[in-house]
Design an enzyme around this catalytic site. Structure first.
Site, mmCIF file in Angstrom:
data_model
loop_
_atom_site.group_PDB
_atom_site.id
_atom_site.type_symbol
_atom_site.label_atom_id
_atom_site.label_comp_id
_atom_site.label_asym_id
_atom_site.label_seq_id
_atom_site.Cartn_x
_atom_site.Cartn_y
_atom_site.Cartn_z
ATOM 1 N N TYR A 48 15.882 -0.577 -15.787
ATOM 2 C CA TYR A 48 15.069 0.674 -15.783
ATOM 3 C C TYR A 48 15.576 1.849 -14.579
ATOM 4 O O TYR A 48 15.212 2.751 -14.727
ATOM 5 C CB TYR A 48 13.631 0.655 -15.141
ATOM 6 C CG TYR A 48 12.391 -0.171 -15.687
ATOM 7 C CD1 TYR A 48 12.576 -1.108 -16.566
ATOM 8 C CD2 TYR A 48 11.512 -0.797 -15.304
ATOM 9 C CE1 TYR A 48 12.131 -1.895 -17.651
ATOM 10 C CE2 TYR A 48 10.142 -1.379 -16.293
ATOM 11 C CZ TYR A 48 10.538 -2.010 -16.691
ATOM 12 O OH TYR A 48 9.920 -3.321 -17.227
ATOM 13 N N HIS A 106 14.605 -10.896 -16.972
ATOM 14 C CA HIS A 106 13.465 -9.965 -17.765
ATOM 15 C C HIS A 106 12.529 -10.554 -19.052
ATOM 16 O O HIS A 106 12.506 -10.104 -19.291
ATOM 17 C CB HIS A 106 14.063 -8.407 -17.140
ATOM 18 C CG HIS A 106 13.215 -7.324 -17.608
ATOM 19 N ND1 HIS A 106 13.987 -6.074 -17.430
ATOM 20 C CD2 HIS A 106 12.601 -7.065 -19.028
ATOM 21 C CE1 HIS A 106 12.708 -5.422 -18.149
ATOM 22 N NE2 HIS A 106 12.258 -5.902 -18.489
HETATM 23 N N1 NAP Z 1 8.932 -6.974 -19.306
HETATM 24 C C1 NAP Z 1 9.361 -6.326 -20.376
HETATM 25 O O1 NAP Z 1 9.505 -6.610 -21.137
HETATM 26 C C2 NAP Z 1 8.056 -4.747 -20.535
HETATM 27 C C3 NAP Z 1 8.153 -4.311 -21.558
HETATM 28 C C4 NAP Z 1 7.450 -2.866 -21.750
HETATM 29 C C5 NAP Z 1 6.951 -2.200 -20.363
HETATM 30 N N2 NAP Z 1 7.130 -3.001 -19.179
HETATM 31 C C6 NAP Z 1 5.733 -2.758 -18.285
HETATM 32 O O2 NAP Z 1 4.766 -2.418 -17.719
HETATM 33 C C7 NAP Z 1 4.355 -1.243 -18.151
HETATM 34 C C8 NAP Z 1 3.606 -1.194 -18.218
HETATM 35 O O3 NAP Z 1 4.105 -0.436 -20.275
HETATM 36 P P1 NAP Z 1 3.948 0.248 -20.398
HETATM 37 O O4 NAP Z 1 4.987 1.482 -19.996
HETATM 38 O O5 NAP Z 1 4.560 0.215 -21.828
HETATM 39 O O6 NAP Z 1 3.339 1.089 -22.128
HETATM 40 P P2 NAP Z 1 1.035 1.347 -22.036
HETATM 41 O O7 NAP Z 1 1.393 1.126 -19.941
HETATM 42 O O8 NAP Z 1 0.761 0.120 -22.208
HETATM 43 O O9 NAP Z 1 1.002 2.878 -21.964
HETATM 44 C C9 NAP Z 1 1.875 3.932 -21.084
HETATM 45 C C10 NAP Z 1 1.873 4.637 -22.120
HETATM 46 O O10 NAP Z 1 0.055 4.885 -22.170
HETATM 47 C C11 NAP Z 1 0.265 6.935 -21.526
HETATM 48 N N3 NAP Z 1 -1.590 6.039 -20.776
HETATM 49 C C12 NAP Z 1 -1.690 5.802 -19.450
HETATM 50 N N4 NAP Z 1 -2.561 6.477 -19.448
HETATM 51 C C13 NAP Z 1 -3.225 6.482 -19.946
HETATM 52 C C14 NAP Z 1 -5.216 7.083 -20.099
HETATM 53 N N5 NAP Z 1 -5.535 6.722 -19.126
HETATM 54 N N6 NAP Z 1 -5.310 7.416 -21.811
HETATM 55 C C15 NAP Z 1 -4.395 8.025 -23.348
HETATM 56 N N7 NAP Z 1 -3.365 7.220 -22.378
HETATM 57 C C16 NAP Z 1 -2.582 6.392 -21.324
HETATM 58 C C17 NAP Z 1 0.601 7.036 -20.920
HETATM 59 O O11 NAP Z 1 1.645 8.081 -21.071
HETATM 60 P P3 NAP Z 1 1.400 9.484 -19.550
HETATM 61 O O12 NAP Z 1 2.386 8.553 -18.883
HETATM 62 O O13 NAP Z 1 2.207 10.488 -19.917
HETATM 63 O O14 NAP Z 1 -0.122 9.647 -19.008
HETATM 64 C C18 NAP Z 1 1.657 5.814 -22.001
HETATM 65 O O15 NAP Z 1 2.779 6.873 -22.774
HETATM 66 C C19 NAP Z 1 5.820 -1.120 -17.847
HETATM 67 O O16 NAP Z 1 5.996 0.589 -16.871
HETATM 68 C C20 NAP Z 1 6.489 -1.528 -17.703
HETATM 69 O O17 NAP Z 1 6.351 -1.588 -15.938
HETATM 70 C C21 NAP Z 1 7.930 -4.170 -19.082
#
Ligand code: NAP
Length: 281
Positions: A48, A106
């Site tokens: 990241y 990862h």
């Molecule tokens: N291990 C892996 O391969 C892997 C892959 C992907 C992610 N991850 C981890 O998992 C975490 C979360 O996953 P993610 O970032 O992909 O997706 P997520 O948390 O499911 O979704 C994030 C999205 O939702 C929006 N959002 C957040 N809160 C909201 C709410 N209350 N209402 C409406 N929309 C909302 C955010 O926009 P805004 O920011 O504009 O609010 C962003 O566009 C990552 O940050 C990372 O740490 C790990």
């Protein structure tokens, strides 16, 4: 904050804050805000490119280090015993800490067994409190967990009401491995989950949003969720899920939303693997 116990006795918060796609410039501010509103688990990764921002925010927060649960991940380009060991020290330096609470592999590519040996050593040396994997699908996970000495404490997988990962549950249970949900709100854009009419209707009955229902549905089943938002109001909203309970009937209606059980990413697609290696490598 509610917690779960990992298979080595380490206590881990049930809800955290993820920083995928949070730019290095913005990361320190976002993590400061997240710690300020009450998050105590921060999920980052070498790939990241924002571990330094996390470290700066933790340092400046005034929150005692032992009250924060830091998660990071070894990237594919650091796979193998020697490279993984060096990358752990680099992550510790960037995170400005002398231990990582949970360290994950990862992706299931490259010399993952070599990486694991380095992670086991780091665990025994006190540099890491718990170790696990990410994106290891059921067969791959079984093959890996069967042959390693320390069994993975966590498998971080895409999981939300549309991607429920029901198939892998029994395999994880065999090793006492806990599931941690990435993309708990559906990921970037998050339309499918936060835009779900069913989740919105269930939320309305509890005075909650569809996003809160999705996070409650995960955590009520003991799955750790790590939603990401760069907006402090959403950070607050996503944390405010422990004052209501979904009924058995609501849980069943949400279970019926499952449409991509093992995820929307095809980890067996060589083009995707090539993309991962070349883009972040
Ligand atoms: N291990 C892996 O391969 C892997 C892959 C992907 C992610 N991850 C981890 O998992 C975490 C979360 O996953 P993610 O970032 O992909 O997706 P997520 O948390 O499911 O979704 C994030 C999205 O939702 C929006 N959002 C957040 N809160 C909201 C709410 N209350 N209402 C409406 N929309 C909302 C955010 O926009 P805004 O920011 O504009 O609010 C962003 O566009 C990552 O940050 C990372 O740490 C790990």
């Amino acid at each position: 904050m509610k917690t779960i116990l990992l298979n080595n006795g380490v206590e881990m918060p049930l809800l955290g804050y993820g920083v995928f796609r949070v730019t290095p410039q913005e990361c320190e501010r976002c993590v400061s805000d997240a710690l300020g509103v009450g998050y105590r688990l921060i999920d980052t990764a070498q790939a990241y490119f924002n571990e330094e921002g996390v470290g700066n925010a933790v340092r400046k927060s005034g929150v005692p280090r032992q009250d924060i649960f830091l998660v990071t991940k070894v990237w594919i380009s650091n796979a193998g015993e020697e490279k993984a060991a060096a990358s752990i020290d680099e992550s510790l330096r960037k995170l400005k800490t002398d231990y990582i609470d949970l360290l994950l592999i990862h992706q299931a590519y490259g010399d993952v067994f070599g990486s694991w040996r380095a992670m086991e050593k780091a665990c025994r040396a006190g540099k890491v409190r718990a170790i696990g994997v990410s994106n290891f699908q059921a067969g791959r996970f079984f093959d890996f967990a069967h042959y390693v000495d320390i069994k993975p404490m966590v498998n971080q997988l895409q999981c939300n009401p549309l991607v429920q990962q029901q198939g892998i549950g029994p395999v994880l249970a065999e090793y006492g491995t806990r599931m941690m949900a990435w993309g708990p709100l559906g990921g970037e854009g998050a339309e499918g989950v936060v835009g779900s009419d069913l989740l919105a209707a269930i939320g309305e009955a509890h005075g909650k949003t569809a996003a809160q229902v999705a996070l409650r549905w995960l955590t009520q089943r003991g799955i750790v969720a790590i939603p990401k938002s760069t907006h402090v109001e959403r950070m607050r909203q996503n944390l405010d899920i422990f004052d209501f309970t979904l009924t058995d009937g609501e849980m069943e209606r949400i279970a019926a939303l499952n449409c991509h059980d093992t995820g929307t990413v095809n980890f067996g697609d060589p083009q995707f693997v090539k993309f991962l290696i070349e883009t972040y490598g």
